[in-house]
Motif scaffolding. Structure first.
Motif, PDB file in Angstrom:
ATOM      1  N   LYS A  92       0.828  -1.202   0.000  1.00  0.00           N
ATOM      2  CA  LYS A  92       0.000   0.000   0.000  1.00  0.00           C
ATOM      3  C   LYS A  92       0.868   1.261   0.000  1.00  0.00           C
ATOM      4  O   LYS A  92       0.552   2.249  -0.666  1.00  0.00           O
ATOM      5  CB  LYS A  92      -0.923   0.004   1.222  1.00  0.00           C
ATOM      6  CG  LYS A  92      -2.006  -1.064   1.187  1.00  0.00           C
ATOM      7  CD  LYS A  92      -2.874  -0.973   2.434  1.00  0.00           C
ATOM      8  CE  LYS A  92      -3.946  -2.055   2.438  1.00  0.00           C
ATOM      9  NZ  LYS A  92      -4.774  -2.009   3.665  1.00  0.00           N
ATOM     10  N   ALA A 163      -9.016   4.412 -11.374  1.00  0.00           N
ATOM     11  CA  ALA A 163     -10.077   4.810 -10.452  1.00  0.00           C
ATOM     12  C   ALA A 163     -11.433   4.422 -11.027  1.00  0.00           C
ATOM     13  O   ALA A 163     -11.683   4.549 -12.228  1.00  0.00           O
ATOM     14  CB  ALA A 163     -10.018   6.311 -10.207  1.00  0.00           C
ATOM     15  N   ASP A 164     -12.305   3.948 -10.156  1.00  0.00           N
ATOM     16  CA  ASP A 164     -13.677   3.677 -10.568  1.00  0.00           C
ATOM     17  C   ASP A 164     -14.372   4.996 -10.871  1.00  0.00           C
ATOM     18  O   ASP A 164     -14.158   5.997 -10.182  1.00  0.00           O
ATOM     19  CB  ASP A 164     -14.433   2.943  -9.470  1.00  0.00           C
ATOM     20  CG  ASP A 164     -13.887   1.542  -9.228  1.00  0.00           C
ATOM     21  OD1 ASP A 164     -13.340   0.961 -10.193  1.00  0.00           O
ATOM     22  OD2 ASP A 164     -13.992   1.047  -8.088  1.00  0.00           O
ATOM     23  N   ARG A 175     -13.425   7.224  -7.760  1.00  0.00           N
ATOM     24  CA  ARG A 175     -13.378   6.549  -6.463  1.00  0.00           C
ATOM     25  C   ARG A 175     -12.197   5.579  -6.466  1.00  0.00           C
ATOM     26  O   ARG A 175     -12.096   4.715  -7.335  1.00  0.00           O
ATOM     27  CB  ARG A 175     -14.685   5.806  -6.200  1.00  0.00           C
ATOM     28  CG  ARG A 175     -14.742   5.080  -4.860  1.00  0.00           C
ATOM     29  CD  ARG A 175     -16.138   4.500  -4.643  1.00  0.00           C
ATOM     30  NE  ARG A 175     -16.244   3.802  -3.368  1.00  0.00           N
ATOM     31  CZ  ARG A 175     -17.377   3.284  -2.882  1.00  0.00           C
ATOM     32  NH1 ARG A 175     -18.499   3.394  -3.585  1.00  0.00           N
ATOM     33  NH2 ARG A 175     -17.395   2.665  -1.704  1.00  0.00           N
ATOM     34  N   ILE A 176     -11.295   5.762  -5.495  1.00  0.00           N
ATOM     35  CA  ILE A 176     -10.083   4.940  -5.410  1.00  0.00           C
ATOM     36  C   ILE A 176     -10.124   4.152  -4.111  1.00  0.00           C
ATOM     37  O   ILE A 176     -10.223   4.729  -3.013  1.00  0.00           O
ATOM     38  CB  ILE A 176      -8.817   5.817  -5.458  1.00  0.00           C
ATOM     39  CG1 ILE A 176      -8.808   6.662  -6.736  1.00  0.00           C
ATOM     40  CG2 ILE A 176      -7.561   4.955  -5.388  1.00  0.00           C
ATOM     41  CD1 ILE A 176      -7.710   7.701  -6.774  1.00  0.00           C
ATOM     42  N   ASP A 177     -10.047   2.842  -4.218  1.00  0.00           N
ATOM     43  CA  ASP A 177     -10.099   1.964  -3.048  1.00  0.00           C
ATOM     44  C   ASP A 177      -8.796   2.073  -2.263  1.00  0.00           C
ATOM     45  O   ASP A 177      -7.715   1.809  -2.791  1.00  0.00           O
ATOM     46  CB  ASP A 177     -10.319   0.516  -3.508  1.00  0.00           C
ATOM     47  CG  ASP A 177     -10.477  -0.449  -2.328  1.00  0.00           C
ATOM     48  OD1 ASP A 177     -10.521   0.029  -1.179  1.00  0.00           O
ATOM     49  OD2 ASP A 177     -10.555  -1.665  -2.572  1.00  0.00           O
ATOM     50  N   MET A 178      -8.894   2.468  -0.997  1.00  0.00           N
ATOM     51  CA  MET A 178      -7.721   2.573  -0.130  1.00  0.00           C
ATOM     52  C   MET A 178      -7.893   1.712   1.118  1.00  0.00           C
ATOM     53  O   MET A 178      -7.390   2.032   2.197  1.00  0.00           O
ATOM     54  CB  MET A 178      -7.486   4.032   0.259  1.00  0.00           C
ATOM     55  CG  MET A 178      -7.206   4.947  -0.927  1.00  0.00           C
ATOM     56  SD  MET A 178      -7.062   6.693  -0.474  1.00  0.00           S
ATOM     57  CE  MET A 178      -5.617   6.668   0.589  1.00  0.00           C
ATOM     58  N   GLY A 179      -8.627   0.612   0.984  1.00  0.00           N
ATOM     59  CA  GLY A 179      -8.840  -0.270   2.124  1.00  0.00           C
ATOM     60  C   GLY A 179     -10.127   0.082   2.828  1.00  0.00           C
ATOM     61  O   GLY A 179     -11.207   0.087   2.215  1.00  0.00           O
ATOM     62  N   ASP A 182     -12.226   5.038   1.096  1.00  0.00           N
ATOM     63  CA  ASP A 182     -12.026   5.301  -0.324  1.00  0.00           C
ATOM     64  C   ASP A 182     -11.735   6.783  -0.515  1.00  0.00           C
ATOM     65  O   ASP A 182     -12.311   7.636   0.177  1.00  0.00           O
ATOM     66  CB  ASP A 182     -13.273   4.933  -1.133  1.00  0.00           C
ATOM     67  CG  ASP A 182     -13.506   3.436  -1.182  1.00  0.00           C
ATOM     68  OD1 ASP A 182     -12.571   2.687  -0.854  1.00  0.00           O
ATOM     69  OD2 ASP A 182     -14.628   3.029  -1.531  1.00  0.00           O
ATOM     70  N   ASP A 199     -16.180   3.175   3.879  1.00  0.00           N
ATOM     71  CA  ASP A 199     -17.161   2.436   3.079  1.00  0.00           C
ATOM     72  C   ASP A 199     -18.531   2.397   3.744  1.00  0.00           C
ATOM     73  O   ASP A 199     -19.562   2.512   3.071  1.00  0.00           O
ATOM     74  CB  ASP A 199     -16.659   0.999   2.844  1.00  0.00           C
ATOM     75  CG  ASP A 199     -15.413   0.968   1.976  1.00  0.00           C
ATOM     76  OD1 ASP A 199     -15.180   1.952   1.241  1.00  0.00           O
ATOM     77  OD2 ASP A 199     -14.664  -0.032   2.043  1.00  0.00           O
ATOM     78  N   PHE A 202     -20.254   5.676   3.081  1.00  0.00           N
ATOM     79  CA  PHE A 202     -19.983   6.287   1.782  1.00  0.00           C
ATOM     80  C   PHE A 202     -21.228   6.951   1.198  1.00  0.00           C
ATOM     81  O   PHE A 202     -21.204   8.127   0.806  1.00  0.00           O
ATOM     82  CB  PHE A 202     -19.435   5.231   0.813  1.00  0.00           C
ATOM     83  CG  PHE A 202     -18.898   5.822  -0.451  1.00  0.00           C
ATOM     84  CD1 PHE A 202     -17.575   6.212  -0.541  1.00  0.00           C
ATOM     85  CD2 PHE A 202     -19.724   6.015  -1.552  1.00  0.00           C
ATOM     86  CE1 PHE A 202     -17.075   6.775  -1.715  1.00  0.00           C
ATOM     87  CE2 PHE A 202     -19.236   6.578  -2.727  1.00  0.00           C
ATOM     88  CZ  PHE A 202     -17.902   6.954  -2.802  1.00  0.00           C
TER      89      PHE A 202
END
Length: 575
Positions: A92, A163-164, A175-179, A182, A199, A202
């Motif tokens: 990460k 990124a989604d 939207r970027i997944d950071m665990g 986001d 999440d 969100f």
């Protein structure tokens, strides 16, 4: 505060520097504060556009800084990744660094405000950084949404991040997944928007971040920023606060409402602190609950920033007792560098004793507190701050000129002065004579007449032509073959009111002009001797100072205690 939150806050500050200000009309009265929940634990807002001349100066400076950061960042990354190697978070960390590197790469070669505008942004924006709960959010005005979006596309491609994409109403966001959280990025015609959302909240907090729903109560509603500007004289070019007590309470597991849900989702490592130590820490912080900062003056040739750590009235009163007036400290100065300190040592002893007694009386349930050790330490304070030091109030050191031998790095010429504020200068001089017989034979009048120190005293080399004088409650030393002006400055010096605790005043442009070549030569010598890493670090630091010297002529930092708490004023004279 959990490591994740600290990293996210740092990233948000960096993103804030990359955002821009618009050429459109000023925002409505509520402005950027209409998006900020009233309960935010921190905020920093730039509500007004800087004057054009100052804005261009700062824009060019920030552009040059950003253009050079990738090289500096690379060495920092190497060190941090080496420390994180093999840890569960190493992947990460690497991915986060890839993103930051991609962002910084966009600024390489863009060293002026005009070149940065090619990216659709400016480095001196109207903006706001705040918290939706404890997690950071930011909103910054932009000038060209298409160019800014194009830059974000390039950053994704360089970093290998996809990124989604999604829509909230008609607004597209990334939207970027950071665990457990986001990152969200969105661009409107007027704003760049960024934030971190857990999440589990969100869908609830996204409209708040994007400005599609309003907080129940905002900073524009409750008037906190207006009260702050009225109290401290901030002028709209940047002001804010950090609620230290609130953040501590959250870190200790006492979050409520939205923050309780956020912390549950983050699942941070518990702070290794017992209930007794937690209560003691909260008690200490309750007496220093908030930090505030802001700009109090902004002109083409000068900026002034103020930082205050607010304290309780009792602590503020004790801090104000520490200040001791020292002639010259806090007065205008235009030489190479000056450092002044004025502290009433008996009051410092009393303050330390009060703190120790507070810890002893309130920390009975804290395993960190050893009551016996504290009881033994308190009497020793009178030995450290005893009769020999009680009359010493502080000093004022002025360095007008300095010439160094490039081979030995020893001074070959100097123009400098040192004033020591003491209750009994004759007694201090006599005390020195007990250890140095050459001083005992020296006749120094008390009328401010300077007397040459003989070589036998032992401080002439490498300092040339050292003289000593006494006047009123001052003991003075000057050095140099042309120290007349320094000597007169010392004799004419008067204390300022209120007396500062410390002042550091330096002409950064003079320093860089004087010693830049010498630093380059030293770095070359180090590289030739095999210390390439240290040589490169020295060159990097020199380059940073040279950039600062292009904007700043001199900087003065003053620390003083007032009824609000502990304050630092930074005066920046611009070129």
């Amino acid at each position: 505060m959990p490591r994740f939150i600290k990293r996210t806050l740092a990233a948000s500050v960096l993103l804030g520097l990359t955002a821009s200000c618009t050429q459109e009309a000023e925002p409505p009265e509520a402005g950027l504060l209409q998006f900020v929940p009233a309960e935010t634990p921190y905020v920093f807002v730039t509500r007004e556009k800087l004057p054009d001349g100052l804005r261009d100066k700062l824009g060019n400076y920030y552009a040059a800084q950003l253009a050079s950061q990738r090289k500096i960042f690379a060495s920092v990354r190497e060190q941090i990744e080496a420390e994180a190697a093999g840890s569960p978070e190493s992947e990460k960390v690497a991915k986060g660094f890839d993103i930051l590197d991609a962002i910084l790469s966009e600024f390489e070669g863009h060293e002026s405000i005009e070149q940065v505008r090619e990216l659709g942004l400016e480095p001196a924006p109207r903006s706001v950084i705040y918290g939706i709960g404890v997690l950071p959010a930011m909103r910054v005005e932009i000038s060209d949404a298409a160019k800014f979006n194009a830059m974000l596309d390039r950053v994704e491609q360089k970093a290998g991040v996809a990124a989604d994409r999604a829509k909230a109403g008609e607004l597209e966001y990334r939207r970027i997944d950071m665990g457990p959280v986001d990152a969200v990025l969105a661009v409107t015609d007027q704003y760049a928007i960024a934030g971190a959302l857990v999440d589990s909240r969100f869908d609830t907090d996204l409209p708040l971040l994007l400005g599609q729903s309003a907080p129940e109560k905002t900073l524009a509603d409750n008037g906190d920023i207006k009260a702050l500007t009225d109290k401290y004289g901030f002028v709209g070019y940047g002001e804010g606060f950090i609620k230290v007590d609130t953040l501590l309470s959250i870190a200790l597991g006492k979050a409520t409402g939205r923050n309780a849900e956020i912390m549950k989702a983050l699942q941070p490592e518990p702070v290794p602190m017992s209930a007794g130590c937690s209560a003691l820490t909260e008690g200490v912080v309750a007496n220093m609950p908030r930090m505030v900062a802001g700009i109090t003056e902004a002109k083409d040739e000068r900026m002034v920033a103020r930082f205050t750590w607010e304290t309780s009235p009792v602590v503020a009163e004790q801090l104000q007792k520490l200040a001791a007036p020292v002639p010259g400290v806090g007065q205008p100065y235009d030489g190479m560098m000056s450092v002044g300190v004025g502290v009433d040592l008996p009051q410092l002893r009393n303050g330390i004793e009060s703190l120790l007694r507070y810890v002893m009386n309130n920390g009975a349930e804290c395993e960190w507190v050893d009551k016996d050790e504290i009881q033994q330490a308190i009497p020793q304070l009178s030995m450290v701050f005893g009769p020999m030091t009680a009359g010493v109030k502080g000093f004022n050191l002025q360095l007008d000129e300095l010439t160094l031998d490039p081979q030995t790095m020893m001074p070959t010429d100097v123009k400098a002065g040192l004033l020591a504020a003491v209750d009994d200068p004759r007694g201090i001089f006599a005390m020195g004579a007990m250890f140095n017989p050459a001083l005992a034979a020296l006749d120094v009048p008390s009328d401010g007449t300077f007397v040459d120190l003989p070589p036998e005293v032992g401080i002439q080399a490498p300092m040339p032509n050292v003289k000593v004088a006494m006047k009123d409650q001052s003991l003075m030393l000057v050095a140099g073959n042309d120290s007349t002006s320094v000597a007169q400055s010392m004799l004419d010096a008067t204390p300022t009111t209120p007396a500062p605790l410390m002042v550091f005043d330096y002409g950064i442009h003079k320093l860089v002009e004087k010693f830049g070549g010498l630093v380059e030569q030293t770095a070359a010598n180090m590289e030739a001797s095999g210390d390439a890493a240290m040589a490169q670090e020295m060159r990097t630091q020199l380059e940073s100072f040279r950039m600062q010297a292009q904007l700043f002529d001199r900087v003065r930092v003053s620390v003083l205690a007032d009824k609000q708490g502990l304050t630092m004023d930074q005066v920046m004279e611009l070129r």
